[in-house]
Write a protein that holds these residues in place. Structure first.
Motif, PDB file in Angstrom:
ATOM      1  N   THR A   1      89.207  82.558  43.322  1.00 53.25           N
ATOM      2  CA  THR A   1      89.134  83.661  44.273  1.00 53.25           C
ATOM      3  C   THR A   1      87.732  83.742  44.870  1.00 53.25           C
ATOM      4  OG1 THR A   1      88.355  85.587  42.993  1.00 53.25           O
ATOM      5  CG2 THR A   1      90.654  84.904  42.680  1.00 53.25           C
TER       6      THR A   1
ATOM      7  N   SER B   1     102.139  84.066  38.250  1.00 57.80           N
ATOM      8  CA  SER B   1     103.109  83.129  38.833  1.00 57.80           C
ATOM      9  C   SER B   1     102.945  81.711  38.283  1.00 57.80           C
ATOM     10  CB  SER B   1     102.964  83.105  40.360  1.00 57.80           C
ATOM     11  OG  SER B   1     101.775  82.436  40.754  1.00 57.80           O
TER      12      SER B   1
ATOM     13  N   ALA C   1      98.912  86.063  41.158  1.00 67.69           N
ATOM     14  CA  ALA C   1      98.876  84.610  41.326  1.00 67.69           C
ATOM     15  C   ALA C   1      98.801  83.905  39.978  1.00 67.69           C
ATOM     16  CB  ALA C   1      97.687  84.211  42.197  1.00 67.69           C
TER      17      ALA C   1
ATOM     18  N   VAL D   1      93.128  79.714  39.078  1.00 68.53           N
ATOM     19  CA  VAL D   1      93.204  80.538  40.278  1.00 68.53           C
ATOM     20  C   VAL D   1      91.773  80.778  40.740  1.00 68.53           C
ATOM     21  CG1 VAL D   1      93.904  82.735  41.287  1.00 68.53           C
ATOM     22  CG2 VAL D   1      95.334  81.644  39.526  1.00 68.53           C
TER      23      VAL D   1
ATOM     24  N   VAL E   1      94.913  77.207  42.781  1.00 68.78           N
ATOM     25  CA  VAL E   1      95.489  78.134  43.749  1.00 68.78           C
ATOM     26  C   VAL E   1      94.378  79.042  44.251  1.00 68.78           C
ATOM     27  CG1 VAL E   1      97.104  80.059  44.054  1.00 68.78           C
ATOM     28  CG2 VAL E   1      97.747  78.090  42.635  1.00 68.78           C
TER      29      VAL E   1
ATOM     30  N   VAL F   1      93.123  82.597  46.162  1.00 66.61           N
ATOM     31  CA  VAL F   1      93.440  83.958  46.579  1.00 66.61           C
ATOM     32  C   VAL F   1      92.170  84.569  47.159  1.00 66.61           C
ATOM     33  CG1 VAL F   1      94.171  86.257  45.870  1.00 66.61           C
ATOM     34  CG2 VAL F   1      95.220  84.242  44.817  1.00 66.61           C
TER      35      VAL F   1
END
Length: 238
Positions: A36, A74, A71, A34, A53, A55
């Motif tokens: 960010t 998930s 996130a 993830v 992913v 964010v």
């Protein structure tokens, strides 16, 4: 090539510099990542680069932390957190305003505090590794970035206390910090310019983060690992 296979990592401030290198190193070794950043364009680009992913996150915001952790959950859970997000403003003690001092500390110190707090809740049943980015400037002293050096010193102290807390609670969560110095990033260039001798590269830090994220470092906890090519010994720029 699978040192963190099956693990989910969250890297803050991963749109450039050390954060990007950390995300790349973790993804290379099979972690789900993830990414960010407050810079949405840069963050999305890195997320696409590592197959992760994105964010958008301001690390000072509890709501943004909840979204970032969500996130990761998930994707199966949170195993690795790299508290990397940060900024620097060049200013010595005589010229730094309280507003600047509070801003730098809010991002580095409070942002890392929130990251640890949220990560512990997500990790305490499964274990994990928290890696906080401190700085050689907090060890050696670097008066030109007084707010940054002070905030990074707080990150180092916070790290040790978090490590002991998790150990004493029986959580299988390790918390370590790294103290980079003389790494070729836009942040360093903004402080000392170009042409720094014996400079390191973001990939060097990424490899250290990967080690601390992996089970290879399972007995390293509450430590601060310096990665600066002996700049603290020779008094070089940090």
């Amino acid at each position: 090539m699978a040192r963190v296979e099956g693990k989910v990592a969250l890297v803050t401030g991963a749109g450039s510099g050390l954060g990007r290198a950390d995300a790349i190193a973790l993804a290379r070794e099979s972690a789900k990542v993830v990414v960010t950043d407050v810079n949405e364009e840069a963050g999305r680009a890195v997320a696409a680069e590592v197959g992760g992913v994105f964010v958008k996150q301001d690390v000072r915001s509890e709501a943004d932390w909840a979204a970032a952790i969500g996130a990761a959950l998930s994707l199966g859970g949170l195993d690795i957190l790299v508290n990397n997000a940060g900024i620097v403003i060049v200013s010595d003690i005589e010229n730094t305003t309280l507003e600047t001092y509070r801003l730098i500390n809010a991002i580095h110190n409070e942002g890392t505090f929130l990251g640890c707090k949220f990560a512990i809740e997500a990790m305490k049943e499964r274990g994990g590794s928290i890696i906080n980015v401190a700085s050689q400037s907090a060890i050696q002293g670097f008066p030109g970035v007084i707010s940054y050096a002070a905030a990074k010193g707080a990150v180092s102290s916070l790290t040790r206390s978090v490590a002991v807390h998790c150990r004493d609670k029986g959580y299988k969560i390790r918390c370590n910090s790294i103290a980079p110095g003389q790494i070729e990033t836009p942040l360093l260039e903004s402080v000392v310019g170009t042409g720094v001798p014996n400079i390191g590269h973001p990939e060097d830090v990424g490899n250290l983060v990967l080690f601390l994220a992996s089970d290879e470092s399972r007995h390293i906890n509450g430590a601060q690992l310096v990665i600066d090519n002996a700049s603290s010994v020779f008094g070089g720029p940090v």
